[in-house]
Scaffold this motif. Sequence first.
Motif, PDB file in Angstrom:
ATOM      1  N   HIS A   1       0.829  -1.204   0.000  1.00  0.00           N
ATOM      2  CA  HIS A   1       0.000   0.000   0.000  1.00  0.00           C
ATOM      3  C   HIS A   1       0.867   1.260   0.000  1.00  0.00           C
ATOM      4  CE1 HIS A   1      -3.673  -2.135   0.216  1.00  0.00           C
ATOM      5  NE2 HIS A   1      -3.603  -2.492   1.491  1.00  0.00           N
ATOM      6  N   ALA A   2       1.950   1.246   0.786  1.00  0.00           N
ATOM      7  CA  ALA A   2       2.824   2.419   0.857  1.00  0.00           C
ATOM      8  C   ALA A   2       3.494   2.684  -0.485  1.00  0.00           C
ATOM      9  CB  ALA A   2       3.871   2.221   1.955  1.00  0.00           C
ATOM     10  N   CYS A   3       3.931   1.634  -1.155  1.00  0.00           N
ATOM     11  CA  CYS A   3       4.565   1.804  -2.464  1.00  0.00           C
ATOM     12  C   CYS A   3       3.577   2.344  -3.493  1.00  0.00           C
ATOM     13  CB  CYS A   3       5.157   0.480  -2.943  1.00  0.00           C
ATOM     14  SG  CYS A   3       6.613  -0.054  -2.026  1.00  0.00           S
ATOM     15  N   ARG A   4       2.330   1.902  -3.417  1.00  0.00           N
ATOM     16  CA  ARG A   4       1.311   2.427  -4.332  1.00  0.00           C
ATOM     17  C   ARG A   4       1.099   3.919  -4.094  1.00  0.00           C
ATOM     18  NH1 ARG A   4      -4.174  -0.755  -4.623  1.00  0.00           N
ATOM     19  NH2 ARG A   4      -4.446   0.645  -6.385  1.00  0.00           N
ATOM     20  N   GLN A   5       1.080   4.332  -2.853  1.00  0.00           N
ATOM     21  CA  GLN A   5       0.893   5.755  -2.552  1.00  0.00           C
ATOM     22  C   GLN A   5       2.029   6.596  -3.133  1.00  0.00           C
ATOM     23  OE1 GLN A   5       0.470   5.759   1.779  1.00  0.00           O
ATOM     24  NE2 GLN A   5      -1.705   6.200   1.535  1.00  0.00           N
ATOM     25  N   LEU A   6       3.194   5.994  -3.280  1.00  0.00           N
ATOM     26  CA  LEU A   6       4.346   6.705  -3.828  1.00  0.00           C
ATOM     27  C   LEU A   6       4.462   6.536  -5.339  1.00  0.00           C
ATOM     28  CD1 LEU A   6       6.950   5.994  -1.022  1.00  0.00           C
ATOM     29  CD2 LEU A   6       6.068   8.230  -1.705  1.00  0.00           C
ATOM     30  N   GLY A   7       3.446   5.959  -5.965  1.00  0.00           N
ATOM     31  CA  GLY A   7       3.448   5.809  -7.417  1.00  0.00           C
ATOM     32  C   GLY A   7       4.387   4.736  -7.915  1.00  0.00           C
ATOM     33  N   ARG A   8       4.576   3.667  -7.142  1.00  0.00           N
ATOM     34  CA  ARG A   8       5.467   2.575  -7.535  1.00  0.00           C
ATOM     35  C   ARG A   8       4.680   1.261  -7.550  1.00  0.00           C
ATOM     36  NH1 ARG A   8      10.634   3.212  -3.700  1.00  0.00           N
ATOM     37  NH2 ARG A   8      11.650   1.982  -5.328  1.00  0.00           N
ATOM     38  N   PRO A   9       3.729   1.134  -8.472  1.00  0.00           N
ATOM     39  CA  PRO A   9       2.842  -0.029  -8.449  1.00  0.00           C
ATOM     40  C   PRO A   9       3.534  -1.356  -8.743  1.00  0.00           C
ATOM     41  CG  PRO A   9       2.489   1.277 -10.435  1.00  0.00           C
ATOM     42  CD  PRO A   9       3.375   2.089  -9.543  1.00  0.00           C
ATOM     43  N   ALA A  10       4.595  -1.335  -9.560  1.00  0.00           N
ATOM     44  CA  ALA A  10       5.293  -2.594  -9.849  1.00  0.00           C
ATOM     45  C   ALA A  10       5.958  -3.130  -8.583  1.00  0.00           C
ATOM     46  CB  ALA A  10       6.322  -2.392 -10.958  1.00  0.00           C
ATOM     47  N   LEU A  11       6.615  -2.256  -7.831  1.00  0.00           N
ATOM     48  CA  LEU A  11       7.223  -2.679  -6.571  1.00  0.00           C
ATOM     49  C   LEU A  11       6.141  -3.085  -5.583  1.00  0.00           C
ATOM     50  CD1 LEU A  11       9.616  -3.113  -4.732  1.00  0.00           C
ATOM     51  CD2 LEU A  11       9.646  -0.662  -4.249  1.00  0.00           C
ATOM     52  N   ALA A  12       5.030  -2.354  -5.587  1.00  0.00           N
ATOM     53  CA  ALA A  12       3.913  -2.725  -4.719  1.00  0.00           C
ATOM     54  C   ALA A  12       3.465  -4.147  -5.011  1.00  0.00           C
ATOM     55  CB  ALA A  12       2.757  -1.749  -4.922  1.00  0.00           C
ATOM     56  N   HIS A  13       3.409  -4.499  -6.294  1.00  0.00           N
ATOM     57  CA  HIS A  13       2.952  -5.837  -6.683  1.00  0.00           C
ATOM     58  C   HIS A  13       3.859  -6.914  -6.106  1.00  0.00           C
ATOM     59  CE1 HIS A  13       0.420  -8.411  -9.219  1.00  0.00           C
ATOM     60  NE2 HIS A  13       1.516  -9.116  -9.461  1.00  0.00           N
ATOM     61  N   THR A  14       5.170  -6.666  -6.081  1.00  0.00           N
ATOM     62  CA  THR A  14       6.071  -7.681  -5.519  1.00  0.00           C
ATOM     63  C   THR A  14       5.784  -7.894  -4.037  1.00  0.00           C
ATOM     64  OG1 THR A  14       7.887  -6.161  -4.931  1.00  0.00           O
ATOM     65  CG2 THR A  14       7.862  -7.030  -7.177  1.00  0.00           C
TER      66      THR A  14
END
Length: 244
Positions: free
Chosen positions: A92-105
């Motif tokens: 969730h934190a990575c998505r908030q920072l605009g990093r959806p690919a890292l969020a997916h991992t």
Amino acid sequence: MDPELPVVRLCVAGMQAEAEGRAGAARALFQQAWDSAADDYEACIAAHYLARHQNSPEETLRWNQECLDRADRVGDERVAGFYPSLHLNMGHACRQLGRPALAHTHFLRAAERVEQAPEGQYGDWNRFAIAAGLRDTAGAYEDFTREGSAREGSAGEGGSGAGGVPRSLDEAVDGRVRELVSRWCARGELMALGLALPAYLGYLGTAADRVRLRSALHMVHAARRLPADEQAELGAVIGSAALR
């Protein structure tokens, strides 16, 4: 967690303050828990709650990472059940920072350890949130892997948890199930929803998940309470290759 630990008592008091709308008091209690933590285990607990009361996505990510790092340092059964929610929070934190690919991992890593979460509503909530995160970030992760970015091999962006194993439900089948669920919601078909929604919302793409979803849909079908067109459509979904 041991409810007699001072850190746990402080966090429980912080959660009570949070529920009462006293955000400032909650943060102060969580900060006190962090300041008084005697070891990595206690610091992990405190960091989890402090992450909820940060003023920027960057600080939220930092405290979630702190929590994850402390759990790794503990490395025993006391923290095993934490990992699904730890990686979920990182996602969730990575998505908030605009990093959806890292969020997916991170959602993938959460899915790999979801069975370690406590049973009951908390475990169900984790499963549902992980499945939603995987669905919402799948496209970004697929784009990332297709590009062959060098980030994929780094510890921060790719890592062993990704694996490239598809976990989402087949797109066509997913759309058909969603349409059926929408109809059931519209007319309050509670029995069908009660049987199907937990298996559908918590679908993570494992063989057990396929069996769980197929069995739930089959029970709805076997009850023969649906209109004829829905009975036929549900039968076709159950027989689809995606659920075998």
